[in-house]
Design an enzyme around this catalytic site. Structure first.
Site, mmCIF file in Angstrom:
data_model
loop_
_atom_site.group_PDB
_atom_site.id
_atom_site.type_symbol
_atom_site.label_atom_id
_atom_site.label_comp_id
_atom_site.label_asym_id
_atom_site.label_seq_id
_atom_site.Cartn_x
_atom_site.Cartn_y
_atom_site.Cartn_z
ATOM 1 C CE1 TYR A 1 -3.969 -1.725 5.225
ATOM 2 C CE2 TYR A 1 -3.012 0.385 4.591
ATOM 3 C CZ TYR A 1 -3.534 -0.849 4.238
ATOM 4 O OH TYR A 1 -3.625 -1.207 2.905
ATOM 5 C CB SER B 1 -0.850 -0.014 1.278
ATOM 6 O OG SER B 1 -1.443 1.257 1.485
#
Ligand SMILES: NC(=O)c1ccc[n+]([C@@H]2O[C@H](COP(=O)([O-])OP(=O)(O)OC[C@H]3O[C@@H](n4cnc5c(N)ncnc54)[C@H](OP(=O)(O)O)[C@@H]3O)[C@@H](O)[C@H]2O)c1
Length: 236
Positions: free
Chosen positions: A152, A139
């Site tokens: 995250y 990501s």
């Protein structure tokens, strides 16, 4: 495209994993699909068959060590081997450090980092035999951490480190390791992110999962020693 052995996709029941399964199916691939939701996974397996591929389903919660061990055992049985392992399963829960219990960090760690570590380790002998590929769907948050994305991003920073070090460890054996950095992509995860951010959601503003899938399928078609080490795809 043709592979000498099946390809494994985690998180194949939804989003980027599902799109990749369908993209590879169109090339006639033999796939092992992992998901948690049995019904959703069965639907994707039917779509794969309709698109020209073949799929074996593996329903497993990857935060459960026994389930990961059972998955490794199932994928190691028989002679077929594994030509590629794509880690797409993932979760995101937003929140400041102050407002988030440590279990939020633990949950991200278990699914986004620990599970790929254990699964890769378990399948490495087969990936070595096939001179195969490991793809980690990371990501933009694996490169930059913004407010409320700490847990995250920490898991994705860790995943990037894992990929970078693994790449060097297995290069001599012909195993190739790729990290994919998608920006915001129009999947159920992105819808959930918008709900968590309290914003309305317009999927047309974001990367299409089919576009990520096409790029990953292309890099998976490369023969050794060719490799794409990093791939970034963002909304322009
Ligand atoms: N969407 C984005 O904007 C975006 C951006 C950058 C990176 N990413 C990354 O891309 C990857 C795929 O995300 P996506 O957008 O495709 O998300 P998604 O549509 O929500 O799909 C997530 C997948 O992970 C599986 N999963 C979730 N929890 C699991 C668990 N405990 N055990 C096993 N499987 C589990 C889900 O299975 P079930 O459906 O069966 O529960 C589903 O197949 C993730 O690693 C994510 O971090 C996404």
């Amino acid at each position: 495209m043709s592979w000498t052995a099946p390809l494994v996709i985690t998180g194949a029941s939804s989003g980027i994993g599902r799109a990749l399964a369908l993209e590879l199916a169109a090339g006639g691939a033999t796939l092992h699909l992992q998901g948690r939701d049995a019904e959703r996974l069965a639907r994707v397996a039917s779509e794969v068959a309709a698109a020209g591929g073949s799929a074996t389903r593996h329903v497993a919660d990857l935060t459960d060590d026994d389930a990961v061990d059972a998955l490794i055992a199932a994928l190691s049985a028989g002679e077929a081997g594994v030509a590629a392992l794509v880690h797409s399963a993932g979760m995101v829960r937003l929140g400041s450090l102050e407002a988030s219990d440590v279990t939020v960090l633990d949950d991200h760690y278990r699914l986004n980092l620990r599970a790929p570590y254990r699964l890769t380790r378990g399948l490495l002998p087969q990936l070595r035999r096939a001179r195969g590929q490991v793809v980690f769907v990371n990501s933009g948050a694996g490169l930059r951490a913004n407010a409320h994305w700490g847990a995250y991003a920490a898991s994705k920073f860790g995943l990037r480190a894992l990929a970078d070090s693994l790449r060097q460890e297995v290069a001599g054996d012909g195993v190739r390791v790729t990290t994919v950095y998608p920006g915001r992509t129009a999947t159920p995860m992105q819808r959930s992110v918008h709900e968590q951010e309290g914003r309305s959601y317009d999927p047309t503003a974001y990367v299409r999962p089919e576009d990520v899938a096409r790029q990953v399928a292309t890099l998976l078609s490369l023969q050794p020693p060719s490799t794409v080490t990093e791939l970034t795809i963002v909304p322009g």
